[in-house]
Design a protein around this motif. Structure first.
Motif, PDB file in Angstrom:
ATOM      1  N   HIS A  17      -5.580   9.635   2.751  1.00 41.26           N
ATOM      2  CA  HIS A  17      -5.406   8.354   2.397  1.00 41.26           C
ATOM      3  C   HIS A  17      -5.825   7.258   3.614  1.00 41.26           C
ATOM      4  O   HIS A  17      -5.505   7.452   4.785  1.00 41.26           O
ATOM      5  CB  HIS A  17      -3.982   8.009   2.302  1.00 41.26           C
ATOM      6  CG  HIS A  17      -3.141   8.885   1.089  1.00 41.26           C
ATOM      7  ND1 HIS A  17      -2.019   8.896   1.091  1.00 41.26           N
ATOM      8  CD2 HIS A  17      -3.658   9.136   0.074  1.00 41.26           C
ATOM      9  CE1 HIS A  17      -1.768   9.747   0.127  1.00 41.26           C
ATOM     10  NE2 HIS A  17      -2.530   9.740  -0.564  1.00 41.26           N
ATOM     11  N   GLY A  18      -6.986   6.446   3.253  1.00 39.26           N
ATOM     12  CA  GLY A  18      -7.272   5.696   4.190  1.00 39.26           C
ATOM     13  C   GLY A  18      -8.316   6.250   5.216  1.00 39.26           C
ATOM     14  O   GLY A  18      -8.326   5.943   6.421  1.00 39.26           O
ATOM     15  N   GLU A  44      -4.458  15.011  12.274  1.00 38.86           N
ATOM     16  CA  GLU A  44      -4.823  13.520  12.951  1.00 38.86           C
ATOM     17  C   GLU A  44      -5.706  13.738  14.240  1.00 38.86           C
ATOM     18  O   GLU A  44      -5.167  14.454  15.013  1.00 38.86           O
ATOM     19  CB  GLU A  44      -3.489  12.963  13.090  1.00 38.86           C
ATOM     20  CG  GLU A  44      -3.720  11.630  13.777  1.00 38.86           C
ATOM     21  CD  GLU A  44      -4.702  10.494  13.139  1.00 38.86           C
ATOM     22  OE1 GLU A  44      -4.394  10.256  11.946  1.00 38.86           O
ATOM     23  OE2 GLU A  44      -5.367   9.884  13.791  1.00 38.86           O
ATOM     24  N   SER A  45      -6.786  12.793  14.144  1.00 40.24           N
ATOM     25  CA  SER A  45      -7.911  13.171  15.247  1.00 40.24           C
ATOM     26  C   SER A  45      -7.158  12.177  16.173  1.00 40.24           C
ATOM     27  O   SER A  45      -7.711  12.369  17.425  1.00 40.24           O
ATOM     28  CB  SER A  45      -9.064  12.629  14.495  1.00 40.24           C
ATOM     29  OG  SER A  45      -9.085  11.515  14.131  1.00 40.24           O
ATOM     30  N   ASP A  77      -9.710  17.510  13.281  1.00 43.06           N
ATOM     31  CA  ASP A  77     -10.649  16.492  12.747  1.00 43.06           C
ATOM     32  C   ASP A  77     -10.603  17.101  11.224  1.00 43.06           C
ATOM     33  O   ASP A  77     -10.608  18.423  10.813  1.00 43.06           O
ATOM     34  CB  ASP A  77     -12.012  17.040  13.019  1.00 43.06           C
ATOM     35  CG  ASP A  77     -12.907  15.774  12.407  1.00 43.06           C
ATOM     36  OD1 ASP A  77     -12.720  15.552  11.266  1.00 43.06           O
ATOM     37  OD2 ASP A  77     -14.125  15.330  13.297  1.00 43.06           O
ATOM     38  N   GLY A  78     -10.118  16.195  10.190  1.00 41.38           N
ATOM     39  CA  GLY A  78      -9.998  16.615   8.690  1.00 41.38           C
ATOM     40  C   GLY A  78     -11.375  17.025   8.258  1.00 41.38           C
ATOM     41  O   GLY A  78     -11.391  17.535   7.036  1.00 41.38           O
ATOM     42  N   ARG A 135       0.755  -1.201   0.078  1.00 38.45           N
ATOM     43  CA  ARG A 135       0.115   0.015  -0.078  1.00 38.45           C
ATOM     44  C   ARG A 135       0.750   1.508  -0.047  1.00 38.45           C
ATOM     45  O   ARG A 135       0.818   2.199  -0.906  1.00 38.45           O
ATOM     46  CB  ARG A 135      -0.836  -0.035   1.219  1.00 38.45           C
ATOM     47  CG  ARG A 135      -1.717   1.100   1.328  1.00 38.45           C
ATOM     48  CD  ARG A 135      -2.275   0.847   2.865  1.00 38.45           C
ATOM     49  NE  ARG A 135      -3.598   1.599   3.194  1.00 38.45           N
ATOM     50  CZ  ARG A 135      -3.281   2.854   3.791  1.00 38.45           C
ATOM     51  NH1 ARG A 135      -2.012   3.314   3.963  1.00 38.45           N
ATOM     52  NH2 ARG A 135      -4.141   3.776   4.034  1.00 38.45           N
ATOM     53  N   GLN A 136       1.702   1.337   0.922  1.00 42.77           N
ATOM     54  CA  GLN A 136       2.827   2.508   0.984  1.00 42.77           C
ATOM     55  C   GLN A 136       3.617   2.665  -0.249  1.00 42.77           C
ATOM     56  O   GLN A 136       3.867   3.765  -0.754  1.00 42.77           O
ATOM     57  CB  GLN A 136       3.242   2.581   2.519  1.00 42.77           C
ATOM     58  CG  GLN A 136       2.476   2.447   3.626  1.00 42.77           C
ATOM     59  CD  GLN A 136       1.702   3.634   3.788  1.00 42.77           C
ATOM     60  OE1 GLN A 136       1.907   4.578   2.989  1.00 42.77           O
ATOM     61  NE2 GLN A 136       0.963   3.796   4.900  1.00 42.77           N
ATOM     62  N   GLY A 159      -5.424  12.904   8.555  1.00 37.17           N
ATOM     63  CA  GLY A 159      -5.246  11.543   8.728  1.00 37.17           C
ATOM     64  C   GLY A 159      -3.941  10.739   8.633  1.00 37.17           C
ATOM     65  O   GLY A 159      -3.863   9.881   7.956  1.00 37.17           O
TER      66      GLY A 159
HETATM   67  C1  LIG Z   1      -5.992   3.869   7.988  1.00 37.24           C
HETATM   68  S1  LIG Z   1      -5.338   5.070   8.897  1.00 37.24           S
HETATM   69  C2  LIG Z   1      -4.395   5.811   7.431  1.00 37.24           C
HETATM   70  C3  LIG Z   1      -2.979   6.531   7.871  1.00 37.24           C
HETATM   71  C4  LIG Z   1      -2.103   7.224   6.804  1.00 37.24           C
HETATM   72  N1  LIG Z   1      -3.051   8.352   6.128  1.00 37.24           N
HETATM   73  C5  LIG Z   1      -1.791   6.044   5.781  1.00 37.24           C
HETATM   74  O1  LIG Z   1      -2.328   6.011   4.738  1.00 37.24           O
HETATM   75  O2  LIG Z   1      -1.011   5.316   6.257  1.00 37.24           O
HETATM   76  C6  LIG Z   1      -6.401   6.241   8.930  1.00 37.24           C
HETATM   77  C7  LIG Z   1      -6.147   7.700   9.866  1.00 37.24           C
HETATM   78  O3  LIG Z   1      -7.024   8.579   9.867  1.00 37.24           O
HETATM   79  C8  LIG Z   1      -7.363   8.958  11.201  1.00 37.24           C
HETATM   80  N2  LIG Z   1      -8.828   9.626  11.092  1.00 37.24           N
HETATM   81  C9  LIG Z   1     -10.047   9.067  10.858  1.00 37.24           C
HETATM   82  N3  LIG Z   1     -11.044   9.912  10.852  1.00 37.24           N
HETATM   83  C10 LIG Z   1     -10.345  11.113  10.708  1.00 37.24           C
HETATM   84  C11 LIG Z   1     -10.674  12.384  10.799  1.00 37.24           C
HETATM   85  N4  LIG Z   1     -12.047  12.816  10.625  1.00 37.24           N
HETATM   86  N5  LIG Z   1      -9.715  13.548  10.822  1.00 37.24           N
HETATM   87  C12 LIG Z   1      -8.467  13.186  11.020  1.00 37.24           C
HETATM   88  N6  LIG Z   1      -8.017  12.026  11.225  1.00 37.24           N
HETATM   89  C13 LIG Z   1      -8.805  10.870  11.025  1.00 37.24           C
HETATM   90  C14 LIG Z   1      -7.419   7.750  12.073  1.00 37.24           C
HETATM   91  O4  LIG Z   1      -7.083   8.168  13.349  1.00 37.24           O
HETATM   92  C15 LIG Z   1      -6.001   7.088  11.388  1.00 37.24           C
HETATM   93  O5  LIG Z   1      -4.858   7.588  11.913  1.00 37.24           O
END
Ligand SMILES: C[S@@+](CC[C@H](N)C(=O)[O-])C[C@H]1O[C@@H](n2cnc3c(N)ncnc32)[C@H](O)[C@@H]1O
Length: 253
Positions: free
Chosen positions: A110-111, A61-62, A91-92, A12-13, A40
């Motif tokens: 991402h994700g 990041e939340s 919060d994004g 993935r990365q 995130g």
């Molecule tokens: C599956 S991880 C992906 C992390 C990174 N972006 C990656 O691709 O490796 C999702 C991340 O998004 C964060 N997240 C989820 N909803 C969010 C929001 N509304 N605002 C900010 N961060 C959020 C989660 O806490 C988690 O750390």
């Protein structure tokens, strides 16, 4: 890439990195220091990679525990790189609270969309903080291929159910959303950031067990090249577990 953990995460990365670098190279002059927002941020793989490449990165990041992980990783980097990364607990969906319109050249999400019930408002917010010509990079679960994982695993009831839904249970056991390319394309057009490119991510390795060990370098290299090729080739990319969807702010559809 070996420090990243299991095979699925490495694929993935690494694919995200290759595809993102291709899009950045296609849109920005070589050597331009880009202002990057990573919503995130998670464990910060792409944020740290882009900061090491010379870009100015802001992470939102939340989850405070994930932020602590990134801070710890950042602490081991040289000062020049540390200074290029800013981390915000937030919060994004509320980027308008933290940033002015047009503040970034690249926005990564991402994700994350799988955890957001109403993604369109969040996407509009992400588009707003992009400068004209800026790149929006989204990694989403592919709703058009939800039957593939249970099907290849021999879980036929789950495979049949997956044809008629946009939700699934992820490996953490959480019920989450997936996105369809057509709907996302319409949304991106509607927020002034039309689709410019899309890739599949994890065509061949999605059913590898969580934490599956990495093969040796030669095999891993070939595996990544095969995944990369499938991720940009029809029809393979359409059945990838994840879609990497790239829009460009202000581009005409
Ligand atoms: C599956 S991880 C992906 C992390 C990174 N972006 C990656 O691709 O490796 C999702 C991340 O998004 C964060 N997240 C989820 N909803 C969010 C929001 N509304 N605002 C900010 N961060 C959020 C989660 O806490 C988690 O750390």
């Amino acid at each position: 890439m070996k420090s990243l953990g299991g095979l699925r995460d490495v694929v993935r990365q690494e694919l995200l990195a290759r595809q993102l670098d291709e899009q950045i190279a296609a849109r920005f002059p070589v050597g331009q220091r880009l202002r990057v927002l990573d919503v995130g941020t998670g464990q910060g793989t792409q944020a740290l990679r882009l900061a090491r490449a010379g870009h100015q990165v802001t992470g939102v990041e939340s989850d405070p525990a994930m932020l602590a992980v990134v801070r710890e990783a950042l602490a081991t980097e040289p000062e020049g790189i540390r200074k290029r990364v800013r981390l915000i607990e937030g919060d994004g969906r509320e980027t308008g609270v933290h940033f002015t319109p047009g503040a970034f050249d690249v926005v990564l999400c991402h994700g994350v969309l799988m955890y957001v019930d109403e993604p369109d408002a969040m996407l509009a917010g992400l588009a707003r903080v992009l400068a004209p010509g800026g790149l929006l990079s989204l990694l989403v679960r592919n709703a058009d291929a939800l039957a593939i994982r249970p099907g290849l695993s021999g879980d036929w009831d789950a495979a049949l159910a997956a044809f008629d839904t946009d939700t699934y249970t992820n490996r953490l056991g959480l019920p989450v959303r997936a996105d369809r390319l057509d709907a996302l394309t319409t949304t991106l057009g509607g927020i002034g950031t039309p689709l410019r490119a899309w890739y599949g991510v994890r065509v061949f390795t999605d059913t590898a067990p969580s934490g599956a060990e990495l093969p040796g370098d030669a095999v891993l290299g070939a595996l990544l090249d095969a995944e990369e090729r499938a991720g940009r080739t029809e029809p393979y990319r359409r059945v990838a577990a994840l879609l990497h969807v790239c829009g460009v702010r202000g581009a005409t559809a």
